[in-house]
Write an enzyme that holds these catalytic residues in place. Structure first.
Site, PDB file in Angstrom:
ATOM      1  N   SER A   1      42.497  66.565 -17.188  1.00  0.00           N
ATOM      2  CA  SER A   1      42.182  67.459 -16.190  1.00  0.00           C
ATOM      3  C   SER A   1      40.873  67.127 -15.321  1.00  0.00           C
ATOM      4  CB  SER A   1      42.022  68.761 -16.563  1.00  0.00           C
ATOM      5  OG  SER A   1      41.991  69.553 -15.534  1.00  0.00           O
TER       6      SER A   1
ATOM      7  N   ASP B   1      52.650  71.753 -12.391  1.00  0.00           N
ATOM      8  CA  ASP B   1      51.296  71.698 -12.499  1.00  0.00           C
ATOM      9  C   ASP B   1      50.796  72.431 -11.376  1.00  0.00           C
ATOM     10  OD1 ASP B   1      48.521  71.850 -12.990  1.00  0.00           O
ATOM     11  OD2 ASP B   1      48.308  69.610 -13.898  1.00  0.00           O
TER      12      ASP B   1
ATOM     13  N   HIS C   1      50.045  72.348 -16.253  1.00  0.00           N
ATOM     14  CA  HIS C   1      48.726  71.875 -16.631  1.00  0.00           C
ATOM     15  C   HIS C   1      48.723  71.615 -18.160  1.00  0.00           C
ATOM     16  CE1 HIS C   1      45.046  70.442 -15.073  1.00  0.00           C
ATOM     17  NE2 HIS C   1      44.412  71.161 -16.072  1.00  0.00           N
TER      18      HIS C   1
END
Length: 726
Positions: free
Chosen positions: A576, A661, A696
């Site tokens: 991320s 995501d 995610h």
């Protein structure tokens, strides 16, 4: 995928079944896949099916070029064909590791306890717990009355709810105060958009109302008849608070609060004594707290304190007519105050724990006779117990140099017992009950680690690494005992450094498997985290963001210079915002690494942050800066990973994305990969794979998730030339 077999299924079978499912579900794309068949056979990466189409934007005299903007258009045949072709290419390039994946899958399976039971939690005469069974992906949520001979009630079976879905995640999970109802919500694709439902726990029936487009927090009123919940705007931000009367039409629900400022998502909770509903409107720099008495049917929301830029209230509780809160007003590392319910302005505040430069106050848990505070000093979290009866404070002591300790589930307000969770890289998660009155601690459960795990064979090492500007960066290592510092050790080196998040060392069979096969695992607590307090965070954000990248580079160079590893044996990993970290660093120092792993990487910084319609962008301006202002634009442009790819020798790379995501669009990874392929002047391989049914966090089912971990470990061992040994 439904998993009705024993976990002794091989990784080879597992991966083949996943591939088959993808192909059947997307049969319309088979023609496109056949077009890239020769390239896959020849070991060549697929070429985007659309030509490079440059798009130009000029900002403050700078021309921003985006050659792959077309990849941002979802659900087109062009992008779906390309993503599946990339997945097939990655599968082809990793096919020789299937025996290795098979061995790793079985190794980790033997370490994990697939049939297990959580520690039951007592709440109002009920014991609540969850259990897992070997053949199922998801838990069973259970309870029984706290009386001898009481039968178990499975009040929610997630496996039934997940039937027919590739992904299933629970969000809201709140039993009503009278224990007759369960409010729960489901995300069925990884988008983090939840559907809220209510179940009658006495009859097992579901109420007819179904509320879509909700966020994951919710709270019940004191009478168990009203549910407070939040809905999402077009940017996946919780912007409205609603009250729902049990059994009524959701279309008639009452809107209690609307937050128009896109920097401020709404979060709703209830104080532990169940007296007040609390609503947080919090950006990354400021917050406003609202409260409402749940015992008063005519009650309305009141603001605790008017919103003020830079002032934050991080937690909020009630006890005996006083509100307690953590705030950074006049205290960069926060202080803990209390104030009467009917007098909440600052002149009425009483300071309970003052702010200190060397100690960060992170959180607190309220009891009738005690207050438990999580605070951090020298990078290590500790637990402070405050007695309201005596006014004394004491701490719970732990022996390891670094660890993760946090509250577990403590629903009983009037209790002397504090349940905590403790773990480290070496110590599996252990649940303790700590008696706050007599200061004794009882172990309730320690996770069982199979496969002959002996903690005496492993150790943690905590280093303070000198950065180029004289600061010291905490670095935590996990490795086998007796390693030689001769530069031959393979190493996985991870970093994050954003949002003030602190990654305390937790037990992981993923990390244990790596270390068991000779790797060193390292995590750098870079500026941008709050490992050394709030100033450490401030020194790694906005116009100080380069400090995060320099810290990571300096730590990598230190590890090489001190003989922990070498450039040929070092893999950098970021997930991320950590993907932005390794993406920026690999542009700056590609020579430092044998390989880079970037998982759901936030790499298209400029395009994302210039577009206020993209999920979360407006709120993120308070983390990275707003590029609509010239100073921020040029600074962010100088390190944006996608915009600084250049002709040079890049290391091997594995780039991973989630199609659904909502936090980092899949296209960021896709565009970055395409640009890297064009500019890479080395013979190293760049692989890119997208989970087409997740978001995610990757796969939701525990076996599906294990398959993803096994794939990543196999990649690491393969690129470093590590042979599997029992």
């Amino acid at each position: 995928m439904r998993w009705h077999q024993s976990f002794s299924i091989s990784a080879n079978q597992y991966l083949k079944s996943m591939l088959h499912r993808k192909l059947v579900r997307n049969s319309i794309l088979l023609g496109s896949l056949l077009l890239v068949g020769f390239a896959l056979y020849a070991g060549m990466p697929p070429v985007p099916v659309a030509e490079v189409i440059p798009e130009y934007e000029i900002h403050f005299g700078d021309t921003l070029v985006d050659n792959y903007r077309w990849m941002e258009t979802r659900e087109t045949e062009e992008i779906l064909s390309y993503l599946f072709a990339e997945n097939e290419y990655t599968e082809a390039m990793m096919r020789h590791t299937l025996p290795l994946q098979d061995s790793l899958f079985n190794e980790i399976s033997q370490r994990n306890k697939w049939t297990d039971l959580s520690v039951p939690t007592l709440e109002d005469g009920w014991y609540y717990y969850s259990r897992t069974e070997e053949e199922f992906e998801y838990p069973f949520y259970c309870r029984r009355r706290a009386e001898e001979g009481a039968e178990e009630q499975v009040y929610l079976n997630q496996n039934e709810l997940a039937e027919g879905y590739d992904y299933h995640e629970l969000g809201v999970f709140e039993t009503s105060p009278d224990h007759s109802l369960l409010a729960f919500s489901e995300d069925m694709d990884g988008s983090e958009v939840f559907t809220l439902r209510i179940k009658n726990l006495d009859t097992g029936e579901y109420y007819p109302e179904v509320i879509p487009n909700t966020d994951w927090p919710a709270a019940w009123s004191a009478d168990s008849r009203t549910l407070y919940y939040c809905t999402l705007d077009d940017n996946n931000r919780a912007d409205r608070l609603w009250s729902h009367e049990l059994g009524s039409d959701p279309d008639n629900d009452t809107e209690l609060l609307y937050e128009p400022d896109k920097r401020f998502p709404i979060y709703v909770s209830r104080t532990k004594d169940e007296r007040y509903i609390v609503v947080y409107c919090s950006s990354k720099m400021s917050s406003e707290v609202y409260y409402m008495d749940t015992t008063d049917p005519e009650a309305t929301l009141h603001s605790f304190q008017p919103r003020e830029h830079g002032i934050d209230y991080d937690w909020f509780e009630h006890r005996d007519g006083f509100f307690y809160a953590l705030t950074n007003m006049d205290a960069i590392n926060y202080r803990l105050i209390r104030t009467p319910v009917n007098a909440t302005s600052p002149e009425n505040w009483e300071e309970i724990i003052p702010g200190r430069d060397e100690v960060m106050l992170e959180d607190f848990e309220m009891f009738q006779n005690y207050m438990v505070v999580q605070e951090r000093e020298n990078g290590v979290r500790r637990i402070r117990i405050h007695s309201f009866e005596t006014g004394e404070d004491h701490f719970i002591a732990f022996d390891e140099p670094a660890y993760l300790v946090e509250y577990y589930v403590n629903p009983e307000f009037d209790s002397d017992s504090l349940r905590i969770s403790y773990e480290s890289y070496v110590t599996p998660e252990t649940i303790y009950d700590y008696n706050m009155r007599d200061r004794t601690m009882i172990e309730r459960k320690k996770d069982v680690v199979g496969g002959g795990y002996n903690p005496e064979e492993f150790q943690m090492t905590v280093l303070m690494v000198p950065a180029r500007d004289g600061e010291e960066v905490p670095l935590t290592l996990f490795h086998r005992r007796g390693i030689e510092l001769d530069g031959t050790n393979p190493m996985l080196f991870e970093g994050y450094g954003a949002y003030g998040d602190v990654d305390d060392p937790y037990f992981s069979t993923y990390k244990l498997t790596l270390v068991n096969h000779g790797l060193i695992y390292g995590f750098a607590h870079l500026r941008g985290s709050a490992a050394k307090g709030q100033q450490w965070y401030e020194d790694g954000k906005f116009l100080n963001k380069m400090n995060t990248f320099y810290d990571y580079i300096d730590c990598a160079e230190y590890l090489i210079e001190e003989g922990y590893t070498s450039q040929e044996r070092l893999i950098g990993v970021g997930r991320s915002a950590g993907g932005l970290l390794v993406g920026a660093v690999v542009n700056m120092r590609p020579d430092l690494f044998q390989a880079i792993i970037a998982d759901v990487p936030f790499v298209d910084l400029m395009n994302t942050m210039l577009d206020s319609t993209v999920n979360l962008t407006v709120g993120e301006w308070e983390e990275w800066g707003n590029p609509n202002y010239e100073e921020f634009y040029h600074y962010m442009r100088s390190y944006s990973p996608y915009d600084n790819v250049t002709d040079q020798d890049y290391p091997n790379m594995l780039i991973l994305a989630g199609y659904n995501d909502p936090r980092v669009g899949y296209w960021e990874a896709a565009k970055w990969c395409a640009s890297l392929r064009v500019h890479n002047t080395s013979d190293n391989t760049i692989l890119f794979s997208t989970n087409m049914g997740a978001g995610h966090g990757g796969a939701s089912g525990r076996y599906d998730y294990l398959g993803e971990l096994v794939f990543e470990i196999a990649y690491i061992m393969d690129v470093l030339g590590i042979e599997y040994s029992e």
